[in-house]
Scaffold this active site. Sequence first.
Site, mmCIF file in Angstrom:
data_model
loop_
_atom_site.group_PDB
_atom_site.id
_atom_site.type_symbol
_atom_site.label_atom_id
_atom_site.label_comp_id
_atom_site.label_asym_id
_atom_site.label_seq_id
_atom_site.Cartn_x
_atom_site.Cartn_y
_atom_site.Cartn_z
ATOM 1 N N LYS A 36 0.061 2.669 -13.839
ATOM 2 C CA LYS A 36 -0.307 1.440 -12.998
ATOM 3 C C LYS A 36 -1.433 1.754 -11.952
ATOM 4 O O LYS A 36 -2.249 0.882 -11.826
ATOM 5 C CB LYS A 36 1.051 0.735 -12.398
ATOM 6 C CG LYS A 36 0.782 -0.569 -11.619
ATOM 7 C CD LYS A 36 2.087 -1.389 -11.963
ATOM 8 C CE LYS A 36 3.122 -0.939 -10.888
ATOM 9 N NZ LYS A 36 3.082 -1.375 -9.521
ATOM 10 N N SER A 37 -1.091 2.572 -11.209
ATOM 11 C CA SER A 37 -2.210 2.911 -10.233
ATOM 12 C C SER A 37 -3.609 3.282 -10.723
ATOM 13 O O SER A 37 -4.528 2.788 -10.162
ATOM 14 C CB SER A 37 -1.555 4.442 -9.333
ATOM 15 O OG SER A 37 -0.480 4.125 -8.794
ATOM 16 N N GLY A 108 1.484 -5.011 -4.674
ATOM 17 C CA GLY A 108 1.085 -4.544 -3.409
ATOM 18 C C GLY A 108 -0.107 -3.590 -3.652
ATOM 19 O O GLY A 108 -1.206 -3.720 -2.660
ATOM 20 N N SER A 181 1.042 6.521 2.846
ATOM 21 C CA SER A 181 0.641 5.708 1.994
ATOM 22 C C SER A 181 -0.610 5.586 1.384
ATOM 23 O O SER A 181 -1.843 5.749 1.996
ATOM 24 C CB SER A 181 0.778 4.277 2.658
ATOM 25 O OG SER A 181 0.269 3.192 1.861
ATOM 26 N N ASP A 334 8.463 5.977 -5.715
ATOM 27 C CA ASP A 334 8.603 4.685 -6.697
ATOM 28 C C ASP A 334 10.106 5.135 -7.536
ATOM 29 O O ASP A 334 10.559 4.193 -8.106
ATOM 30 C CB ASP A 334 7.711 4.471 -7.657
ATOM 31 C CG ASP A 334 6.604 3.600 -6.802
ATOM 32 O OD1 ASP A 334 7.195 3.320 -5.630
ATOM 33 O OD2 ASP A 334 5.496 3.592 -7.137
ATOM 34 N N ARG A 365 14.234 -1.789 -1.131
ATOM 35 C CA ARG A 365 14.880 -0.751 -2.194
ATOM 36 C C ARG A 365 16.052 -0.166 -1.549
ATOM 37 O O ARG A 365 16.855 0.065 -2.371
ATOM 38 C CB ARG A 365 13.837 0.098 -2.828
ATOM 39 C CG ARG A 365 12.900 -0.818 -3.728
ATOM 40 C CD ARG A 365 12.137 0.328 -4.574
ATOM 41 N NE ARG A 365 11.250 -0.735 -5.509
ATOM 42 C CZ ARG A 365 9.934 -0.427 -5.982
ATOM 43 N NH1 ARG A 365 9.563 0.702 -5.691
ATOM 44 N NH2 ARG A 365 9.365 -1.188 -6.811
#
Length: 455
Positions: A36-37, A108, A181, A334, A365
């Site tokens: 995905k990234s 996000g 991040s 994740d 989460r």
Amino acid sequence: MSSAPTASAPHATSPRPMTASRSDGLRGRMRVPGDKSISHRAFMFGAMAVGETVVEGLLEGEDVLATGRAMQALGATIEKRGESWHINGLGVGGFLEPQGPLDFGNAGTGVRLAMGLCGTYDFVTRFVGDASLSARPMKRVLDPLRAIGVEVVEHNDNRLPIALRGPRTPLPIEYRVPMASAQVKSCVLLAGLVIPGTTTVIEPIMTRDHTEKMLAGFGADIQITTEADGTRIIEVSGLPELKAQAVTVPGDPSSAAFPIVAGLIVPGSDLIVENVLMNPTRTGLLTTLSEMGGQIEIINRRLSGGEEIADVHVRHSALSGVTVPAERAPSMIDEYPVLAVAAAFAEGETVMENLGELRVKESDRLAAVARGLEANGVDCTEEEERLIVRGRGAVPGGGQVATHLDHRIAMSFLVMGLASDRPVSVDDRTMIATSFPQFVPGLGALGARFTEADA
Ligand code: S3P
């Protein structure tokens, strides 16, 4: 544009509950979708490059398609031909003013990177998203953008909807990322591309490095120095000419996590997950599961598109609780929800530390996992930044799990139900399409028992 990224946003559909039941051993081979990234970045960097970027193996999940639509709204041409995606970019500084808000749905990564990508342009861009994304903190990206001179024309207590207008003369900054991040780091680096001079990001704790690697691959001038204590200093020069590339997207280790944990906890399982990205900033879960006694073999290591990939061979295993080192958190951030599921089937206590960032993901989460474990008879303690799971080798199950629009909560507890004594239900599975549309049929083909439940 016949096959443009037009799928509807996930929050437009009504919830579809699902139940997972104890399954016989999962067997066979499975290929997980593209990372995905890397897929988000392939659309974004292709949109900024001169010429035609061709992407193979793109994740065609809702999150990435939303980024594709946003790049089209900024003027890029995107088409799917056969199995590959073709992006004709506009060059750095070439985006056009979008005619409407950019809707990032649940994503996000999409929205935070895009704020850096086009927030510095001298026009107004409005960013919107679904209920989950609209509740997530954006101050972490607005702070550096404000320092660059970007005007935040609209915001809701530093949350979406947000509208940005770039300054006439954006200023290069030196920015120390205050939390681990990759999204914040990437936002600043992408903004730096349209700022004359050198933009510097200081990263005290290394996070996934896809932006750095792919920027270098597209021809940006990017220098990285690592200090003795591990702090990384990343410098990017503004106004480069990015050149179109051929991008091959490796399989997503964060999606591979679900069949891997399922294989470890369902008795009789023996399966291979193919083509998984082995970038060390992403493989913390494999290390942890191996330490727990998981029979995981990394086979057929090879290079693809500048990244190492491999196949992962997993067999049902007796697991033991472990303490996961705090510094490992960024390389498996994740994966904690599905690790908690593995821990529930282990014997003994698993301690997970440094989990503050989990509270600001697609859902809180840490809380969502703890409630889901409790609903299924698993003994756990939720602290501000820690989760402790006391496994007893088996899980009673029988619970109904609230997913809070969070794909990884839905998939984690569906995996739990494949091995628990009684079935486990989740209140919605539609948002699984944001990252892993083939989750249900793919695991189903290995022998997983999923059934649609009534709303
Ligand atoms: C991502 C970074 C991480 C991760 C997310 C993808 C990225 O978020 O959780 O799923 O592609 O840069 P943070 O930057 O918030 O840690």
